[in-house]
Design an enzyme around this catalytic site. Structure first.
Site, mmCIF file in Angstrom:
data_model
loop_
_atom_site.group_PDB
_atom_site.id
_atom_site.type_symbol
_atom_site.label_atom_id
_atom_site.label_comp_id
_atom_site.label_asym_id
_atom_site.label_seq_id
_atom_site.Cartn_x
_atom_site.Cartn_y
_atom_site.Cartn_z
ATOM 1 N N PRO A 136 -6.894 -38.521 21.566
ATOM 2 C CG PRO A 136 -5.496 -37.132 22.791
ATOM 3 C CD PRO A 136 -5.601 -37.826 21.477
ATOM 4 C CG ASN A 137 -9.779 -36.905 26.249
ATOM 5 O OD1 ASN A 137 -9.871 -37.698 27.180
ATOM 6 N ND2 ASN A 137 -8.805 -36.009 26.174
ATOM 7 N NE ARG B 275 -13.657 -34.365 24.809
ATOM 8 C CZ ARG B 275 -12.687 -34.028 23.940
ATOM 9 N NH1 ARG B 275 -12.565 -34.611 22.760
ATOM 10 N NH2 ARG B 275 -11.820 -33.105 24.275
ATOM 11 C CE1 TYR C 252 -14.441 -31.203 20.913
ATOM 12 C CE2 TYR C 252 -14.792 -31.286 23.290
ATOM 13 C CZ TYR C 252 -14.008 -30.951 22.200
ATOM 14 O OH TYR C 252 -12.786 -30.351 22.402
ATOM 15 C CG ASN D 10 -10.465 -35.067 15.736
ATOM 16 O OD1 ASN D 10 -9.576 -34.345 16.194
ATOM 17 N ND2 ASN D 10 -11.735 -34.960 16.092
ATOM 18 C CB ALA E 228 -5.409 -32.642 23.138
ATOM 19 C CG HIS F 208 -4.327 -27.862 19.464
ATOM 20 N ND1 HIS F 208 -4.858 -27.366 18.285
ATOM 21 C CD2 HIS F 208 -5.379 -28.456 20.108
ATOM 22 C CE1 HIS F 208 -6.155 -27.637 18.252
ATOM 23 N NE2 HIS F 208 -6.493 -28.295 19.340
ATOM 24 C CG ASP G 245 8.281 -34.866 12.050
ATOM 25 O OD1 ASP G 245 8.013 -33.917 11.285
ATOM 26 O OD2 ASP G 245 9.124 -34.781 12.961
ATOM 27 C CD GLU H 201 -6.268 -30.350 11.065
ATOM 28 O OE1 GLU H 201 -5.993 -29.656 10.055
ATOM 29 O OE2 GLU H 201 -5.929 -30.032 12.208
ATOM 30 C CG HIS I 38 -10.210 -30.202 14.383
ATOM 31 N ND1 HIS I 38 -9.509 -30.924 15.326
ATOM 32 C CD2 HIS I 38 -9.310 -29.778 13.469
ATOM 33 C CE1 HIS I 38 -8.236 -30.912 14.994
ATOM 34 N NE2 HIS I 38 -8.082 -30.234 13.869
ATOM 35 C CB SER J 93 -15.393 -28.145 18.472
ATOM 36 O OG SER J 93 -13.968 -28.157 18.523
ATOM 37 N NE ARG K 297 -13.350 -25.475 21.791
ATOM 38 C CZ ARG K 297 -13.066 -26.735 22.146
ATOM 39 N NH1 ARG K 297 -12.956 -27.672 21.215
ATOM 40 N NH2 ARG K 297 -12.890 -27.049 23.409
ATOM 41 N NE ARG L 202 -9.781 -25.911 22.778
ATOM 42 C CZ ARG L 202 -9.571 -27.032 23.495
ATOM 43 N NH1 ARG L 202 -9.147 -28.132 22.917
ATOM 44 N NH2 ARG L 202 -9.818 -27.057 24.790
HETATM 45 C C1 DQA Z 1 -11.030 -31.523 18.652
HETATM 46 C C2 DQA Z 1 -10.582 -30.108 19.030
HETATM 47 C C3 DQA Z 1 -9.349 -30.157 19.913
HETATM 48 O O1 DQA Z 1 -8.935 -28.845 20.243
HETATM 49 C C4 DQA Z 1 -9.644 -30.904 21.198
HETATM 50 O O2 DQA Z 1 -8.479 -31.009 21.989
HETATM 51 C C5 DQA Z 1 -10.273 -32.230 20.959
HETATM 52 C C6 DQA Z 1 -11.246 -32.401 19.880
HETATM 53 C C7 DQA Z 1 -12.353 -31.533 17.861
HETATM 54 O O3 DQA Z 1 -12.658 -32.558 17.279
HETATM 55 O O4 DQA Z 1 -13.080 -30.526 17.860
HETATM 56 O O5 DQA Z 1 -10.061 -33.172 21.729
HETATM 57 O O6 DQA Z 1 -10.043 -32.096 17.818
#
Ligand code: DQA
Length: 148
Positions: A9-10, A17, A22, A73, A76, A79, A86, A97, A99, A101, A106, A110
Site C-alpha cells: 500500500p501507498n 507521499r 521516501y 516491499n 505497512a 509490520h 504465510d 525484502e 524498504h 526508508s 523510525r 516499524r
Molecule cells: C516502507 C516502510 C514501511 O514502514 C511503510 O509503512 C511503507 C514503506 C518503505 O519502503 O520504507 O509504506 O516499506
C-alpha cells in the site's frame, strides 16, 4: 530467470507521499528502474502493486511454479501481515525484502517485519535503488554465485 516485484500500500504514491522520508522519485521512476535493470540483466520481470493485503497474497500464490524469485516491499503490511508471511512460506520462492526508508531508524512499530522472517535478505534505507540491489542479489543467488 523470472522475478516478480511486489509492492504494498501507498508505494504507488512515491514522489507525493512524505518526500522527506521516501524521496522525490515517483512510482513511474521505480518502474523504469526495474525495467532497465531487467533488460540489462536479461531477467524476465513482472511488477505488481496493491493497496489490498489479499491481492498481494493472491499474487504470491499465483507466483508458485512461475517465478524463480520475489522482491517484496509489503509497505505497512510488513509490520502486520502474517498472511503475507504465510503465503511466502507456502510457495517457498526465494524472496528479498526491500524498504525504501531506513525502517530501523523510525518508529518502534516499524521494527517488526513478518515478511522478513521468511526473506533471505532485507535491504533498507537505500531509496528506490534498493530494488535494483535486491534483483542483483537474487540473480547471484539463483545462478549459484552466492549461497543462501
Ligand atoms: C516502507 C516502510 C514501511 O514502514 C511503510 O509503512 C511503507 C514503506 C518503505 O519502503 O520504507 O509504506 O516499506
Amino acid at each position: 530467470m523470472k522475478i516478480l516485484v511486489l509492492n504494498g500500500p501507498n508505494i504507488n504514491m512515491l514522489g507525493i507521499r512524505e518526500p522527506g522520508i521516501y524521496g522525490k522519485q515517483t512510482y513511474a521512476d521505480l518502474l523504469a528502474l526495474l525495467d532497465k535493470t531487467a533488460a540489462e540483466e536479461s531477467i524476465e520481470l513482472e511488477h505488481y502493486q496493491s493497496n489490498h493485503e489479499g491481492c498481494l497474497v493472491d499474487k504470491i500464490q499465483e507466483a508458485y511454479g512461475k517465478f524463480d524469485g520475489i522482491v517484496i516491499n509489503p509497505a505497512a503490511y510488513t509490520h502486520t501481515s502474517v498472511a503475507i508471511l504465510d503465503a511466502l512460506k507456502a510457495v517457498q520462492i526465494p524472496a528479498v525484502e526491500v524498504h525504501i526508508s531506513d525502517v530501523d531508524a523510525r518508529e518502534p512499530f516499524r521494527q517488526i517485519s513478518y515478511a522478513g522472517l521468511y526473506c533471505c535478505k532485507t535491504i533498507k534505507g537505500h531509496g528506490i535503488s534498493g530494488y535494483r540491489e535486491a534483483i542483483l542479489y537474487l540473480r547471484d543467488l539463483l545462478s549459484g554465485i552466492i549461497g543462501s
